[in-house]
Motif scaffolding. Structure first.
Motif, PDB file in Angstrom:
ATOM      1  N   LEU A  77       0.825  -1.202   0.000  1.00 19.47           N
ATOM      2  CA  LEU A  77       0.000   0.000   0.000  1.00 19.47           C
ATOM      3  C   LEU A  77       0.863   1.257   0.000  1.00 19.47           C
ATOM      4  O   LEU A  77       0.545   2.247  -0.641  1.00 19.47           O
ATOM      5  N   LEU A  78       1.985   1.204   0.708  1.00 15.15           N
ATOM      6  CA  LEU A  78       2.884   2.347   0.695  1.00 15.15           C
ATOM      7  C   LEU A  78       3.375   2.653  -0.712  1.00 15.15           C
ATOM      8  O   LEU A  78       3.523   3.807  -1.109  1.00 15.15           O
ATOM      9  N   SER A  79       3.611   1.617  -1.500  1.00 12.10           N
ATOM     10  CA  SER A  79       4.124   1.817  -2.851  1.00 12.10           C
ATOM     11  C   SER A  79       3.118   2.530  -3.735  1.00 12.10           C
ATOM     12  O   SER A  79       3.494   3.180  -4.701  1.00 12.10           O
ATOM     13  N   TYR A  80       1.791   2.389  -3.406  1.00 15.36           N
ATOM     14  CA  TYR A  80       0.776   3.050  -4.216  1.00 15.36           C
ATOM     15  C   TYR A  80       0.446   4.450  -3.703  1.00 15.36           C
ATOM     16  O   TYR A  80       0.208   5.356  -4.477  1.00 15.36           O
ATOM     17  N   THR A  81       0.421   4.603  -2.364  1.00 16.34           N
ATOM     18  CA  THR A  81      -0.062   5.860  -1.814  1.00 16.34           C
ATOM     19  C   THR A  81       1.045   6.849  -1.502  1.00 16.34           C
ATOM     20  O   THR A  81       0.797   8.044  -1.418  1.00 16.34           O
ATOM     21  N   GLY A  82       2.268   6.372  -1.334  1.00 11.25           N
ATOM     22  CA  GLY A  82       3.355   7.276  -0.961  1.00 11.25           C
ATOM     23  C   GLY A  82       3.606   8.325  -2.003  1.00 11.25           C
ATOM     24  O   GLY A  82       3.726   9.527  -1.724  1.00 11.25           O
ATOM     25  N   SER A  83       3.689   7.921  -3.254  1.00  9.12           N
ATOM     26  CA  SER A  83       4.006   8.860  -4.314  1.00  9.12           C
ATOM     27  C   SER A  83       2.879   9.845  -4.550  1.00  9.12           C
ATOM     28  O   SER A  83       3.076  10.909  -5.125  1.00  9.12           O
ATOM     29  N   ALA A 142      -7.794   3.145 -10.739  1.00  3.61           N
ATOM     30  CA  ALA A 142      -8.606   3.881  -9.760  1.00  3.61           C
ATOM     31  C   ALA A 142      -9.435   2.915  -8.913  1.00  3.61           C
ATOM     32  O   ALA A 142      -9.568   3.089  -7.693  1.00  3.61           O
ATOM     33  N   TYR A 143     -10.007   1.891  -9.557  1.00  3.00           N
ATOM     34  CA  TYR A 143     -10.748   0.876  -8.795  1.00  3.00           C
ATOM     35  C   TYR A 143      -9.812   0.134  -7.834  1.00  3.00           C
ATOM     36  O   TYR A 143     -10.199  -0.219  -6.715  1.00  3.00           O
ATOM     37  N   LEU A 144      -8.572  -0.106  -8.282  1.00  2.00           N
ATOM     38  CA  LEU A 144      -7.611  -0.806  -7.432  1.00  2.00           C
ATOM     39  C   LEU A 144      -7.255   0.042  -6.212  1.00  2.00           C
ATOM     40  O   LEU A 144      -7.134  -0.482  -5.097  1.00  2.00           O
ATOM     41  N   ASP A 145      -7.099   1.369  -6.406  1.00  2.02           N
ATOM     42  CA  ASP A 145      -6.843   2.258  -5.269  1.00  2.02           C
ATOM     43  C   ASP A 145      -7.996   2.209  -4.268  1.00  2.02           C
ATOM     44  O   ASP A 145      -7.805   2.390  -3.067  1.00  2.02           O
TER      45      ASP A 145
END
Length: 667
Positions: free
Chosen positions: A11-17, A91-94
């Motif tokens: 999750l960090l890899s998706y939301t950090g950036s 977007a659905y994956l997020d």
């Protein structure tokens, strides 16, 4: 715990950036959208906005994405349809809507396949690998990590071909995380080393932080604490270059994990408290949920079971739906143990009932899943039979029509030939079936004979092992204890015969010392027959006692005991004790080792025992020749009794590692 930590990192890899640099890019794209007039350019900007809003503003991500899809479809813009569908899927994956994410990834990837088939430029391949990579991530969220690894690995050669070094580094790090999630620590470790070099070449400080924090989790699982600290230091040095970084909270979580594993519990709690400050405002934060488990584990190690219970309950009562059955089962068991340690036996019993109920539910769920799969297979096979029958009916109708058109005198001949062919086919089929059944019965007999032979061999080896043990015990009693007692008897007879005039203090001291030595040897023999510590206090205490007794000036025997022996029968514990005892004796007596490491690790119903030494080792081709001296036959017999597997890894002058894997249910 392991699965939760790796999802946390992912999750960090998706939301950090999403928190760094996106705002400026979004503003730039929105301004460009107002000025653009060409439809294809408009599709590209809408699609890029959908991706940029992902993880930041889901409503706008969907709005821009669906607008891009509609416009691309209207103008038949193949690249736009591929890119836009993949971005909507993202977007659905997020939003953790995995079903819709997979749906749009599949649509986008189909367009991407057609796009690359027409034009395999780097620009188009980037869209293709992004779609493949992220549908793999979607499979991973469903628990199909094997499929995720396959899809991610498929993208790497294409990214290397177009020179996208950053994508290759990210993909290798993702593979490392997935291998860690599957407990393949060695593979994960090697992949992290590869991606670390790649990030050092092309990565930013933020990329190095993400990689380092991911790497520390695997190093923690491997108990490689020294390297774990050095990688945490890399993360810290890069954090200092990015004030108020999104990753700072997770850095302190990993630092607390390191201190907890190192036994520095106060430092661990301090670090976890710093991490908590970053997430406490968001009661639904997934990262807060992960911290609760870290707190509970550290307080458990400190012996503060009240605090451990408090944080376990916080984790259990966390308001989300991401508790899998395995986690629930494990946490009920932990709560039962905490209540027992706090002398709250009634509540402990209640949690233990919840544990049993949850475990049974998990087993039933697994059984239902297997039954559903079998039902699907059965229905598929039934449909295939119906289709085949329909094809046969059609063929027969066509044949009947042809026969009617034929001359009358050919009808009888054709029918006769068909009847003959059917008879021959039926006879051949029956004959083949009879032979197959006969062969199957013969194979079953052979398997039964082999099984009986194997059982006889195990029984014979067990008897032989018992006889050897009795012979060794007789020798110990006769040559050791018997000799000492005979000497004591002779000394006492000599005192009686000499009739000393004064008190024979010196002679009696010698007799008393001989008696003490005899008692010591008797206790050693008794401990070898049935270790009293094991019977009273369990396997861990017995192993600790034995390893301490085998440690001397020239030899160091270290025990690492993870897990528990609870639920394992006394006979099985004694057999495990004998196996480890034999392996330690081999390491000291035959391998002349100065350092022996004994590891006992239990994970659920699996027990892994490893004995590693720095001795002279041996050549694998000579292992049979050494069987008699090293007691390998006796070892294999005991491991076979436990329904386990025994493996040797050794090279001459390189030491020896012995692995024993046991299924507790099987034992």
């Amino acid at each position: 715990m392991r699965a939760l930590v790796f999802v946390f990192i992912l999750l960090l890899s998706y939301t950090g950036s999403a928190q760094t640099g996106r705002e400026a890019r979004i503003d730039s794209l929105e301004n460009a959208l107002k000025l653009v007039g060409h439809d294809t350019t408009r599709v590209n900007i809408l699609s890029e906005l959908a991706r940029s809003y992902g993880g930041v503003d889901s409503l706008k991500a969907f709005e821009k994405g669906f607008a891009a899809i509609a416009l691309a479809k209207r103008i038949s813009y193949l690249r736009g349809m591929a890119d836009a569908n993949i971005n909507v899927a993202g977007a659905y994956l997020d939003y953790f809507d995995i079903e819709n994410a997979k749906k749009y990834f599949t649509i986008g990837n189909n367009f991407a396949d057609k796009l690359v088939a027409k034009d395999s430029s780097a620009r188009n391949i980037k869209i293709w690998i992004r779609g493949k990579f992220n549908i793999g991530v979607a499979y991973g969220f469903e628990g199909n990590v094997k499929r995720e690894i396959e899809l991610i690995a498929e993208t790497i050669p294409y990214a290397q071909r177009i020179g996208d070094k950053m994508f290759v580094a990210n993909a290798n790090t993702s593979l490392a995380i997935k291998y860690g999630n599957l407990s393949l620590s060695d593979k994960a470790y090697n992949m992290f080393l590869i991606s670390q070099k790649q990030y050092e070449e092309v990565g930013s400080p933020e990329d190095m932080i993400y990689h380092s924090l991911s790497f520390t989790t695997v190093l923690g699982e491997m108990d490689s604490l020294k390297q774990m600290k050095s990688v945490l230091d890399i993360a810290k040095s890069n954090l200092e270059q990015i004030p108020n970084s999104f990753y700072e909270g997770y850095y302190y979580a990993e630092l607390g994990h390191y201190y907890g594993k190192s036994g520095e519990y106060k430092n661990s709690i301090d670090a976890l408290n710093k991490s908590y400050e970053f997430y406490k405002e968001d009661a639904l934060s997934f990262y807060l949920k992960g911290l609760y488990q870290r707190y509970a584990e550290t307080y458990r190690k400190m012996g503060d079971f009240k605090k451990a219970k408090e944080y376990t309950l916080k984790y259990m009562n966390f308001s989300d739906t991401n508790h899998n059955t395995d986690e629930i089962v494990q946490n009920y068991l932990s709560l039962a143990n905490f209540e027992a340690e706090l002398n709250n036996y009634e509540q402990a019993y209640s949690y233990l009932r919840d544990y049993v109920k949850a475990r049974d539910t998990m087993r039933v769920s697994n059984l239902d899943s297997s039954l559903q799969q079998l039902e699907i297979q059965f229905k598929t096979a039934t449909k295939e039979k119906e289709i085949l029958a329909l094809k046969n009916e059609t063929s027969e109708a066509a044949l009947a029509l042809q026969v009617k058109k034929s001359q009358t005198y050919l009808l009888g001949a054709t029918a006769s030939i068909l009847a003959l062919l059917l008879f021959i086919g039926f006879y051949a089929y029956n004959d083949k079936l009879r032979r197959a059944r006969k062969k199957e019965r013969e194979q079953e007999k052979e398997v039964a004979l082999l099984k009986q032979k194997q059982e006889n061999e195990v029984f014979s080896a067990m008897i032989e092992g018992q006889e050897k043990e009795r012979k060794r015990l007789a020798i110990d009693l006769h040559d050791g204890l018997g000799g000492r007692l005979s000497g004591i008897s002779m000394n006492l007879s000599k005192l009686d015969k000499d009739e000393p005039k004064e008190y024979p203090k010196t002679q009696l001291k010698k007799v008393m010392k001989d008696l003490d030595d005899s008692l010591t040897e008797l206790r050693s023999i008794a401990r070898n027959m049935m270790p009293e510590t094991l019977v009273k206090f369990g396997l861990q205490a017995a192993l600790k006692d034995y390893c301490s007794s085998m440690t001397g000036n020239d030899t160091k025997v270290t025990l690492q005991f993870y897990g528990t022996e609870k639920g394992i029968g006394l006979n099985e514990q004694v057999t495990m004790y004998r196996v480890i005892q034999e392996l330690i004796n081999n390491a000291i007596k035959h391998a002349h080792a100065s350092d022996v490491l004994v590891q006992y690790m239990r994970d659920g119903n699996k027990v892994d025992i490893t004995v590693e030494d720095n001795g002279v080792g041996f050549n694998k081709e000579n292992i049979v020749a050494k069987d008699g001296g090293m007691g390998l036959s006796n070892l294999r017999t005991r491991v076979a009794y436990l329904k386990g597997d025994l493996e040797f890894h050794s090279e001459e002058n390189e030491g020896t590692t012995v692995n024993v894997q046991i299924n507790v249910d099987a034992a």
